[in-house]
Design a protein around this motif. Structure first.
Motif, PDB file in Angstrom:
ATOM      1  N   PHE A   1     -46.673  45.407 -39.785  1.00  0.00           N
ATOM      2  CA  PHE A   1     -45.504  45.311 -38.943  1.00  0.00           C
ATOM      3  C   PHE A   1     -45.006  44.122 -38.797  1.00  0.00           C
ATOM      4  O   PHE A   1     -43.717  43.864 -38.961  1.00  0.00           O
ATOM      5  N   GLN A   2     -45.849  43.097 -38.241  1.00  0.00           N
ATOM      6  CA  GLN A   2     -45.036  41.834 -37.904  1.00  0.00           C
ATOM      7  C   GLN A   2     -44.411  41.143 -39.045  1.00  0.00           C
ATOM      8  O   GLN A   2     -43.559  40.698 -39.189  1.00  0.00           O
ATOM      9  N   LYS A   3     -45.121  41.182 -40.191  1.00  0.00           N
ATOM     10  CA  LYS A   3     -44.596  40.874 -41.735  1.00  0.00           C
ATOM     11  C   LYS A   3     -43.257  41.522 -42.049  1.00  0.00           C
ATOM     12  O   LYS A   3     -42.355  40.692 -42.539  1.00  0.00           O
ATOM     13  N   LEU A   4     -43.198  42.949 -41.841  1.00  0.00           N
ATOM     14  CA  LEU A   4     -42.085  43.440 -42.054  1.00  0.00           C
ATOM     15  C   LEU A   4     -40.849  43.002 -41.375  1.00  0.00           C
ATOM     16  O   LEU A   4     -39.796  43.165 -41.594  1.00  0.00           O
ATOM     17  N   VAL A   5     -41.297  42.831 -39.825  1.00  0.00           N
ATOM     18  CA  VAL A   5     -40.290  42.494 -38.961  1.00  0.00           C
ATOM     19  C   VAL A   5     -39.594  41.200 -39.451  1.00  0.00           C
ATOM     20  O   VAL A   5     -38.390  41.176 -39.647  1.00  0.00           O
ATOM     21  N   GLU A   6     -40.281  39.902 -39.886  1.00  0.00           N
ATOM     22  CA  GLU A   6     -39.736  38.918 -40.318  1.00  0.00           C
ATOM     23  C   GLU A   6     -38.752  39.108 -41.611  1.00  0.00           C
ATOM     24  O   GLU A   6     -37.801  38.752 -41.725  1.00  0.00           O
ATOM     25  N   LEU A   7     -39.444  40.049 -42.518  1.00  0.00           N
ATOM     26  CA  LEU A   7     -38.607  40.298 -43.718  1.00  0.00           C
ATOM     27  C   LEU A   7     -37.623  40.857 -43.526  1.00  0.00           C
ATOM     28  O   LEU A   7     -36.129  40.679 -44.041  1.00  0.00           O
ATOM     29  N   PHE A   8     -37.720  42.053 -42.667  1.00  0.00           N
ATOM     30  CA  PHE A   8     -36.392  42.739 -42.139  1.00  0.00           C
ATOM     31  C   PHE A   8     -35.417  41.736 -41.611  1.00  0.00           C
ATOM     32  O   PHE A   8     -33.907  41.869 -41.972  1.00  0.00           O
TER      33      PHE A   8
END
Length: 128
Positions: A37-44
């Motif tokens: 989730f955290q990684k995808l937030v950054e990527l998003f």
């Protein structure tokens, strides 16, 4: 922020943030993986900025295909976070692009930009 800290953080987000995305559904989409989730937030956040710039440039060039493509990308990633309003607004802009309705791009773009700003704040608040 790790598991328990993120869990405590998600329990505290206010109504405005809760309306931006559904944390429970987002985690379900990610098999409960909070680190993902955290990684995808950054990527998003990185990718949505890139896609919004592509939409802005597409509007300037009246390039309906570019607008449609970038809006579709935002819609897809917003779906991962169960961000319904962002998903809807990106979908509307995607349809406008598909239908070549260039005169309606600016208003739809501004609505999406505002919603993405709020979504980004809500995601950062939870992801830390």
């Amino acid at each position: 922020m790790r598991g328990k800290e993120m869990s405590e953080q998600t329990d505290r987000f206010d109504c405005a943030q809760g309306e931006r995305f559904d944390m429970e559904e987002a985690l379900k989409n990610m098999d409960g993986d909070r680190e993902l989730f955290q990684k995808l937030v950054e990527l998003f956040l990185e990718e949505s900025s890139f896609h919004m710039q592509a939409i802005r440039e597409g509007i300037e060039r009246e390039d309906a295909g570019a607008v449609r493509k970038a809006a579709h990308a935002i819609k897809g990633t917003a779906g991962n976070f169960a961000a319904k309003r962002t998903f809807e607004l990106a979908g509307q802009l995607e349809v406008l692009g598909r239908e070549g309705r260039v005169g309606e791009f600016a208003k739809a773009f501004e609505a999406l930009r505002q919603e993405l700003d709020l979504l980004g704040q809500a995601l950062l608040h939870v992801a830390g």
